[in-house]
Design a protein around this motif. Structure first.
Motif, PDB file in Angstrom:
ATOM      1  N   THR A 111     -12.118   6.738 -13.843  1.00 56.43           N
ATOM      2  CA  THR A 111     -11.210   5.931 -13.282  1.00 56.43           C
ATOM      3  C   THR A 111      -9.844   6.482 -12.900  1.00 56.43           C
ATOM      4  N   HIS A 112      -9.532   6.880 -11.537  1.00 56.93           N
ATOM      5  CA  HIS A 112      -8.539   7.463 -10.930  1.00 56.93           C
ATOM      6  C   HIS A 112      -7.818   6.401 -10.098  1.00 56.93           C
ATOM      7  N   TYR A 113      -6.421   6.472 -10.319  1.00 51.83           N
ATOM      8  CA  TYR A 113      -5.524   5.597  -9.635  1.00 51.83           C
ATOM      9  C   TYR A 113      -4.461   6.306  -8.825  1.00 51.83           C
ATOM     10  N   TYR A 114      -4.572   6.048  -7.427  1.00 49.88           N
ATOM     11  CA  TYR A 114      -3.889   6.871  -6.322  1.00 49.88           C
ATOM     12  C   TYR A 114      -2.909   5.813  -5.878  1.00 49.88           C
ATOM     13  N   ILE A 115      -1.463   6.075  -6.025  1.00 51.87           N
ATOM     14  CA  ILE A 115      -0.299   5.071  -5.835  1.00 51.87           C
ATOM     15  C   ILE A 115      -0.251   4.060  -6.579  1.00 51.87           C
ATOM     16  N   SER A 116       0.538   4.178  -7.665  1.00 49.42           N
ATOM     17  CA  SER A 116       0.785   3.394  -8.923  1.00 49.42           C
ATOM     18  C   SER A 116       0.960   2.138  -8.450  1.00 49.42           C
ATOM     19  N   PRO A 117       0.365   1.286  -9.361  1.00 44.64           N
ATOM     20  CA  PRO A 117       1.039  -0.191  -9.200  1.00 44.64           C
ATOM     21  C   PRO A 117       2.445  -0.298  -9.344  1.00 44.64           C
ATOM     22  N   VAL A 134      -7.079   3.503 -17.267  1.00 45.81           N
ATOM     23  CA  VAL A 134      -7.039   4.582 -16.184  1.00 45.81           C
ATOM     24  C   VAL A 134      -7.060   6.439 -16.681  1.00 45.81           C
ATOM     25  N   ASP A 135      -7.860   6.795 -16.375  1.00 46.52           N
ATOM     26  CA  ASP A 135      -8.089   8.161 -16.785  1.00 46.52           C
ATOM     27  C   ASP A 135      -7.002   9.174 -16.025  1.00 46.52           C
ATOM     28  N   ALA A 136      -6.672   8.805 -14.830  1.00 47.61           N
ATOM     29  CA  ALA A 136      -5.762   9.964 -14.086  1.00 47.61           C
ATOM     30  C   ALA A 136      -4.894   8.874 -13.324  1.00 47.61           C
ATOM     31  N   MET A 137      -3.611   8.960 -13.407  1.00 49.86           N
ATOM     32  CA  MET A 137      -2.873   8.610 -12.276  1.00 49.86           C
ATOM     33  C   MET A 137      -1.910   9.367 -11.129  1.00 49.86           C
ATOM     34  N   TYR A 138      -1.851   9.088 -10.035  1.00 48.77           N
ATOM     35  CA  TYR A 138      -1.330   9.737  -8.970  1.00 48.77           C
ATOM     36  C   TYR A 138       0.004   9.286  -8.517  1.00 48.77           C
ATOM     37  N   VAL A 139       1.173   9.682  -8.707  1.00 49.50           N
ATOM     38  CA  VAL A 139       2.191   8.776  -8.246  1.00 49.50           C
ATOM     39  C   VAL A 139       2.995   9.483  -7.107  1.00 49.50           C
ATOM     40  N   ILE A 140       3.481   8.564  -6.240  1.00 49.94           N
ATOM     41  CA  ILE A 140       3.833   9.191  -4.927  1.00 49.94           C
ATOM     42  C   ILE A 140       5.462   9.011  -4.783  1.00 49.94           C
ATOM     43  N   LEU A 141       6.296   8.388  -5.617  1.00 52.18           N
ATOM     44  CA  LEU A 141       7.650   8.194  -5.705  1.00 52.18           C
ATOM     45  C   LEU A 141       8.485   8.984  -6.974  1.00 52.18           C
ATOM     46  N   PRO A 142       9.484   9.715  -6.624  1.00 53.46           N
ATOM     47  CA  PRO A 142       9.921  10.737  -7.453  1.00 53.46           C
ATOM     48  C   PRO A 142      10.451   9.917  -8.874  1.00 53.46           C
ATOM     49  N   PHE A 143      10.868   8.795  -8.838  1.00 51.63           N
ATOM     50  CA  PHE A 143      11.361   8.237 -10.161  1.00 51.63           C
ATOM     51  C   PHE A 143      10.064   7.834 -11.137  1.00 51.63           C
ATOM     52  N   HIS A 157       0.454  12.236 -12.554  1.00 52.15           N
ATOM     53  CA  HIS A 157       0.513  13.604 -11.319  1.00 52.15           C
ATOM     54  C   HIS A 157       1.356  13.171 -10.202  1.00 52.15           C
ATOM     55  N   PHE A 158       2.693  13.612 -10.172  1.00 47.48           N
ATOM     56  CA  PHE A 158       3.418  13.596  -9.076  1.00 47.48           C
ATOM     57  C   PHE A 158       2.955  14.302  -7.557  1.00 47.48           C
ATOM     58  N   VAL A 159       2.276  13.473  -6.772  1.00 51.52           N
ATOM     59  CA  VAL A 159       1.737  14.250  -5.835  1.00 51.52           C
ATOM     60  C   VAL A 159       2.860  14.375  -4.242  1.00 51.52           C
ATOM     61  N   GLY A 160       3.805  13.661  -4.390  1.00 49.22           N
ATOM     62  CA  GLY A 160       4.644  13.632  -3.136  1.00 49.22           C
ATOM     63  C   GLY A 160       4.150  12.349  -2.506  1.00 49.22           C
ATOM     64  N   HIS A 161       4.889  11.952  -1.351  1.00 49.26           N
ATOM     65  CA  HIS A 161       4.424  10.618  -0.571  1.00 49.26           C
ATOM     66  C   HIS A 161       3.668  10.947   0.570  1.00 49.26           C
ATOM     67  N   PRO A 162       2.538  10.291   0.633  1.00 47.96           N
ATOM     68  CA  PRO A 162       1.291  10.480   1.659  1.00 47.96           C
ATOM     69  C   PRO A 162       2.002  10.168   2.994  1.00 47.96           C
ATOM     70  N   LEU A 163       2.938   9.492   3.214  1.00 44.75           N
ATOM     71  CA  LEU A 163       3.437   9.042   4.609  1.00 44.75           C
ATOM     72  C   LEU A 163       4.032  10.183   5.415  1.00 44.75           C
ATOM     73  N   LEU A 164       4.487  11.251   4.353  1.00 47.51           N
ATOM     74  CA  LEU A 164       4.918  12.569   5.113  1.00 47.51           C
ATOM     75  C   LEU A 164       3.733  13.120   5.832  1.00 47.51           C
ATOM     76  N   ASP A 165       2.361  12.976   5.252  1.00 52.51           N
ATOM     77  CA  ASP A 165       1.099  13.615   5.734  1.00 52.51           C
ATOM     78  C   ASP A 165       0.907  12.711   7.155  1.00 52.51           C
ATOM     79  N   LEU A 352      11.554  12.940  -1.280  1.00 54.22           N
ATOM     80  CA  LEU A 352      10.200  12.584  -1.391  1.00 54.22           C
ATOM     81  C   LEU A 352       9.439  13.743  -1.411  1.00 54.22           C
ATOM     82  N   GLY A 353      10.148  15.069  -1.341  1.00 51.39           N
ATOM     83  CA  GLY A 353       9.237  16.451  -1.592  1.00 51.39           C
ATOM     84  C   GLY A 353       8.604  16.690  -0.568  1.00 51.39           C
TER      85      GLY A 353
END
Length: 370
Positions: A111-117, A134-143, A157-165, A352-353
């Motif tokens: 179970t992988h969660y992209y964009i945290s609740p 949840v085995d892995a959580m990928y967060v997109i907001l710096p805080f 994992h802080f991956v940065g915000h996908p809206l930039l992409d 936002l990185g």
């Protein structure tokens, strides 16, 4: 690999589509089955349920549609069992996805969660279920990284915000071409973004349109959601100086002078495209009263939450009226106000990185499965 993704809203459809493309670059044999929308479907794979049939906004709306939601959960479990994915990828939509995560974890499905609740806003006790299911959580907001790791000892994992992409990847259209293709004249544009769900459009659009008659030197353009037909919007349009563009929100914002935006991901998109905005929200009265009791946030817009400051004005519930909208829109048209806002937007982008959230998330998911 076989990937099963679940997104329940328009923003999740956008981020899910970009993640799927990134996975395809890494895994040439990737097979997708998903709950999402038109953008994900365009990438490839099998669309199981469209988000327009899933999105119930607010506490009261969830209660009144509970039977449908429970049926969808049962169907989803059966569909996952039949597909036998190598990994489940959840994209926001926590009320639904956390139930599926608990079920999947018990059956040994990664179970992988992209964009945290947004448990930093409410339902913080969900951290127990996240740690368990949840085995892995990928967060997109710096805080969010500090919140999970510093406060709760749960690595993410802080991956940065996908809206930039998403914004960087869009094909730019000149203002002249955009206006010509959409039947617009040469006046500056004020964009209206009333949301993507019928419930919120019905509550937001009429009050947004109530200011139109006071700004003849501008033209107003409604950003239509891909999931809704023009006939639904038409019932709210009473003025001549109103146009409609569907499925071209980024192009519209790129050529807008100002915008009135319903609270949600669109508030951040508008800021990243450098458009002065007023954030608007009006929900069901019962849902709003409940929300006030359980949500402990100073702001509702992502712009202000990320900056931890009132960068953009928020008009909520009773404050969202014609008089206040006109007063705030007048500020957006003032050169001095705009100059300060643009500086704040630049600081927001820096927080936002870097670009590449979709690629970083895809690589981490793929590597975990090897």
């Amino acid at each position: 690999m076989k990937y099963y993704l679940i997104a329940g809203e328009a923003s999740g459809d956008l981020h899910g589509a970009n993640l799927m493309r990134a996975l395809q670059q890494i895994d040439s044999k990737a097979k997708f089955r998903f709950w999402g929308g038109d953008r994900m479907e365009a990438v490839g794979g099998k669309l199981v349920k469209h988000y327009r049939d899933l999105a119930f906004m607010g506490f009261w709306e969830v209660v009144t549609n509970l039977r449908t939601i429970l049926r969808n959960i049962d169907f989803c479990k059966r569909d996952i069992t039949q597909f036998q994915p190598d990994v489940l990828i959840f994209i926001d939509y926590p009320g639904f996805n956390m139930r599926i995560a608990k079920w999947a974890k018990q059956r040994g499905i990664p179970t992988h969660y992209y964009i945290s609740p947004q448990i930093w806003a409410w339902k913080e006790n969900r951290i127990k279920a996240i740690k368990r299911d949840v085995d892995a959580m990928y967060v997109i907001l710096p805080f969010e990284k500090d919140f999970y790791e510093g406060k709760h000892g749960y690595p993410v994992h802080f991956v940065g915000h996908p809206l930039l992409d998403a914004i960087a990847a869009r094909k730019e259209v000149s203002e002249e071409v955009f206006k010509k293709e959409n039947g617009l004249d040469q006046r500056p544009i004020i964009a209206l973004l009333p949301g993507s769900r019928k419930q919120e459009i019905a509550k937001m659009l009429s009050v947004m349109l109530s200011v139109v008659g006071s700004y003849h030197e501008y033209q107003f353009v409604i950003a239509g959601a891909p999931s809704q037909e023009y006939d639904f919007y038409k019932q709210f349009i009473k003025e001549e100086n109103v146009h409609f563009v569907s499925g071209k929100t980024y192009d519209l914002l790129a050529h807008s002078y100002a915008a009135l935006v319903t609270s949600g991901t669109a508030t951040l998109e508008t800021a990243l495209l450098n458009v002065p905005e007023v954030v608007c929200y009006r929900g069901n009265w019962i849902s709003y009263q409940i929300a006030k009791q359980v949500i402990s946030l100073k702001y509702i817009s992502l712009v202000n939450l990320i900056m931890d400051a009132p960068v953009v004005t928020e008009l909520i519930q009773g404050d969202l009226c014609t008089r206040n909208l006109k007063a705030e829109l007048n500020k957006l048209l003032d050169p001095n106000y705009r100059e300060k806002l643009f500086k704040d937007y630049q600081a927001l982008r820096e927080k936002l990185g870097n670009e590449g959230a979709s690629e970083r998330t895809a690589q981490a998911i793929y590597d975990s499965l090897q």
